[in-house]
Design a protein around this motif. Structure first.
Motif, PDB file in Angstrom:
ATOM      1  N   LEU A  66      35.096  27.996  43.117  1.00 50.54           N
ATOM      2  CA  LEU A  66      34.258  29.185  43.180  1.00 50.54           C
ATOM      3  C   LEU A  66      33.383  29.198  44.425  1.00 50.54           C
ATOM      4  N   GLY A  67      33.339  28.081  45.123  1.00 53.26           N
ATOM      5  CA  GLY A  67      32.374  27.876  46.180  1.00 53.26           C
ATOM      6  C   GLY A  67      32.513  28.753  47.400  1.00 53.26           C
ATOM      7  N   GLN A  68      33.681  29.328  47.640  1.00 50.79           N
ATOM      8  CA  GLN A  68      33.828  30.231  48.777  1.00 50.79           C
ATOM      9  C   GLN A  68      33.202  31.585  48.481  1.00 50.79           C
ATOM     10  N   GLY A  69      32.887  31.786  47.258  1.00 52.80           N
ATOM     11  CA  GLY A  69      32.283  33.031  46.827  1.00 52.80           C
ATOM     12  C   GLY A  69      32.852  33.437  45.488  1.00 52.80           C
ATOM     13  N   LEU A  70      32.071  34.184  44.763  1.00 49.16           N
ATOM     14  CA  LEU A  70      32.481  34.588  43.432  1.00 49.16           C
ATOM     15  C   LEU A  70      31.842  35.915  43.091  1.00 49.16           C
ATOM     16  N   VAL A  71      32.322  36.496  42.016  1.00 51.70           N
ATOM     17  CA  VAL A  71      31.732  37.714  41.487  1.00 51.70           C
ATOM     18  C   VAL A  71      31.217  37.393  40.094  1.00 51.70           C
ATOM     19  N   MET A  72      29.972  37.781  39.837  1.00 51.35           N
ATOM     20  CA  MET A  72      29.396  37.687  38.503  1.00 51.35           C
ATOM     21  C   MET A  72      29.465  39.075  37.896  1.00 51.35           C
ATOM     22  N   ALA A  73      29.854  39.137  36.626  1.00 53.85           N
ATOM     23  CA  ALA A  73      29.970  40.438  35.956  1.00 53.85           C
ATOM     24  C   ALA A  73      29.678  40.284  34.473  1.00 53.85           C
ATOM     25  N   ARG A  74      29.329  41.404  33.852  1.00 55.84           N
ATOM     26  CA  ARG A  74      29.140  41.389  32.403  1.00 55.84           C
ATOM     27  C   ARG A  74      30.438  40.943  31.751  1.00 55.84           C
ATOM     28  N   GLY A  75      30.315  39.985  30.853  1.00 50.57           N
ATOM     29  CA  GLY A  75      31.473  39.527  30.107  1.00 50.57           C
ATOM     30  C   GLY A  75      31.408  40.009  28.670  1.00 50.57           C
ATOM     31  N   GLN A  76      32.340  39.552  27.886  1.00 47.24           N
ATOM     32  CA  GLN A  76      32.389  39.906  26.470  1.00 47.24           C
ATOM     33  C   GLN A  76      31.457  38.983  25.680  1.00 47.24           C
ATOM     34  N   GLU A  77      31.031  39.424  24.524  1.00 44.54           N
ATOM     35  CA  GLU A  77      30.140  38.651  23.651  1.00 44.54           C
ATOM     36  C   GLU A  77      28.846  38.232  24.347  1.00 44.54           C
ATOM     37  N   ARG A  78      28.361  39.066  25.256  1.00 49.30           N
ATOM     38  CA  ARG A  78      27.075  38.856  25.952  1.00 49.30           C
ATOM     39  C   ARG A  78      27.023  37.570  26.773  1.00 49.30           C
ATOM     40  N   CYS A  79      28.118  37.292  27.474  1.00 50.62           N
ATOM     41  CA  CYS A  79      28.106  36.215  28.461  1.00 50.62           C
ATOM     42  C   CYS A  79      28.258  36.853  29.837  1.00 50.62           C
ATOM     43  N   VAL A  80      28.159  36.044  30.882  1.00 49.26           N
ATOM     44  CA  VAL A  80      28.371  36.511  32.250  1.00 49.26           C
ATOM     45  C   VAL A  80      29.633  35.835  32.769  1.00 49.26           C
ATOM     46  N   TYR A  81      30.568  36.638  33.264  1.00 47.51           N
ATOM     47  CA  TYR A  81      31.776  36.084  33.867  1.00 47.51           C
ATOM     48  C   TYR A  81      31.462  35.616  35.283  1.00 47.51           C
ATOM     49  N   LEU A  82      32.009  34.474  35.648  1.00 51.93           N
ATOM     50  CA  LEU A  82      31.986  33.960  37.018  1.00 51.93           C
ATOM     51  C   LEU A  82      33.446  33.935  37.464  1.00 51.93           C
ATOM     52  N   LEU A  83      33.782  34.828  38.388  1.00 49.46           N
ATOM     53  CA  LEU A  83      35.175  35.017  38.774  1.00 49.46           C
ATOM     54  C   LEU A  83      35.386  34.731  40.257  1.00 49.46           C
ATOM     55  N   PRO A  84      36.401  33.930  40.593  1.00 50.59           N
ATOM     56  CA  PRO A  84      36.766  33.825  42.011  1.00 50.59           C
ATOM     57  C   PRO A  84      37.104  35.230  42.516  1.00 50.59           C
ATOM     58  N   PHE A  85      36.856  35.482  43.803  1.00 52.17           N
ATOM     59  CA  PHE A  85      37.097  36.812  44.370  1.00 52.17           C
ATOM     60  C   PHE A  85      38.488  37.342  44.032  1.00 52.17           C
ATOM     61  N   ASP A  86      39.521  36.516  44.219  1.00 53.94           N
ATOM     62  CA  ASP A  86      40.882  36.985  43.980  1.00 53.94           C
ATOM     63  C   ASP A  86      41.101  37.386  42.527  1.00 53.94           C
ATOM     64  N   GLU A  87      40.540  36.626  41.601  1.00 47.52           N
ATOM     65  CA  GLU A  87      40.694  36.950  40.183  1.00 47.52           C
ATOM     66  C   GLU A  87      39.952  38.240  39.836  1.00 47.52           C
ATOM     67  N   PHE A  88      38.762  38.419  40.416  1.00 46.25           N
ATOM     68  CA  PHE A  88      38.016  39.659  40.181  1.00 46.25           C
ATOM     69  C   PHE A  88      38.820  40.860  40.685  1.00 46.25           C
ATOM     70  N   ARG A  89      39.374  40.743  41.870  1.00 44.54           N
ATOM     71  CA  ARG A  89      40.168  41.852  42.425  1.00 44.54           C
ATOM     72  C   ARG A  89      41.384  42.153  41.550  1.00 44.54           C
ATOM     73  N   ARG A  90      42.030  41.117  41.041  1.00 42.83           N
ATOM     74  CA  ARG A  90      43.199  41.299  40.184  1.00 42.83           C
ATOM     75  C   ARG A  90      42.813  42.064  38.909  1.00 42.83           C
ATOM     76  N   ILE A  91      41.734  41.632  38.257  1.00 48.42           N
ATOM     77  CA  ILE A  91      41.296  42.271  37.014  1.00 48.42           C
ATOM     78  C   ILE A  91      40.866  43.712  37.270  1.00 48.42           C
ATOM     79  N   ALA A  92      40.038  43.920  38.288  1.00 47.60           N
ATOM     80  CA  ALA A  92      39.576  45.278  38.602  1.00 47.60           C
ATOM     81  C   ALA A  92      40.756  46.184  38.934  1.00 47.60           C
ATOM     82  N   GLY A  93      41.736  45.663  39.654  1.00 48.91           N
ATOM     83  CA  GLY A  93      42.923  46.449  39.992  1.00 48.91           C
ATOM     84  C   GLY A  93      43.713  46.854  38.764  1.00 48.91           C
ATOM     85  N   GLN A  94      43.864  45.920  37.814  1.00 48.68           N
ATOM     86  CA  GLN A  94      44.588  46.242  36.581  1.00 48.68           C
ATOM     87  C   GLN A  94      43.874  47.335  35.796  1.00 48.68           C
ATOM     88  N   ILE A  95      42.561  47.228  35.698  1.00 49.88           N
ATOM     89  CA  ILE A  95      41.799  48.228  34.955  1.00 49.88           C
ATOM     90  C   ILE A  95      41.888  49.576  35.664  1.00 49.88           C
TER      91      ILE A  95
END
Length: 172
Positions: free
Chosen positions: A54-83
């Motif tokens: 995660l150290g090159q950078g990450l995205v924090m976002a609202r997660g499910q069940e009131r947690c915060v997601y910590l996503l590597p940039f590539d994973e965040f882009r993949r999820i956002a693209g699917q949605i």
């Protein structure tokens, strides 16, 4: 006689060249449970094992069940693209995307491996100084420590019972 080992042999955590080649191109695999603290300024040190992933950078976002997601940039882009691909004609997907992206913040860790957890996300997940970071495969989740302990205690009861439904094709 000095035993000269390669750097990979000296560091048992370092994958061999063959394993590295197999893992290249795959998303990071984030595993484990860690208990860092959030300081008075809202900063949290990323678990050392996650820093390279995660150290090159990450995205924090609202997660499910009131947690915060910590996503590597590539994973965040993949999820956002699917949605986004499903959101044009799907009201639920549009609503989810609005909430997900409006709470997303990109972060670059400082030299000590710390990231700022924005107040909006600390409020969303009720995060104080005592938190838990868990690895969940391609993402990590940041939880209020008490909420995580309650969640885990509740879900561990049915863990074995749901295995056949969740993992019908996996053999252990």
């Amino acid at each position: 006689m000095v035993d000269e080992q390669s750097p990979a042999a000296q560091d048992s955590a370092a994958p061999s060249a063959g394993v590295s080649a197999l893992l290249e191109g795959l998303p990071p695999l984030l595993l484990g449970t860690y208990t860092p603290k959030i300081d008075a300024k809202g900063r949290m040190a990323l678990p050392a094992k996650f820093r390279s992933q995660l150290g090159q950078g990450l995205v924090m976002a609202r997660g499910q069940e009131r947690c915060v997601y910590l996503l590597p940039f590539d994973e965040f882009r993949r999820i956002a693209g699917q949605i986004q691909r499903t959101s044009v004609g799907n009201k639920a997907a549009r609503e989810y995307l609005r909430v997900f992206l409006s709470g997303a913040v990109d972060q670059q860790p400082d030299k000590q491996g710390r990231v700022l957890v924005p107040q909006m996300l600390r409020d969303y997940a009720d995060l104080g100084s005592d938190v838990v970071v868990i690895g969940v495969g391609t993402r990590a989740e940041l939880w209020n420590k008490d909420a995580w302990e309650r969640y885990l205690a509740e879900k561990e009861e049915g863990y074995a019972d749901i295995a056949d439904d969740v993992l019908p094709e996996v053999e252990f």
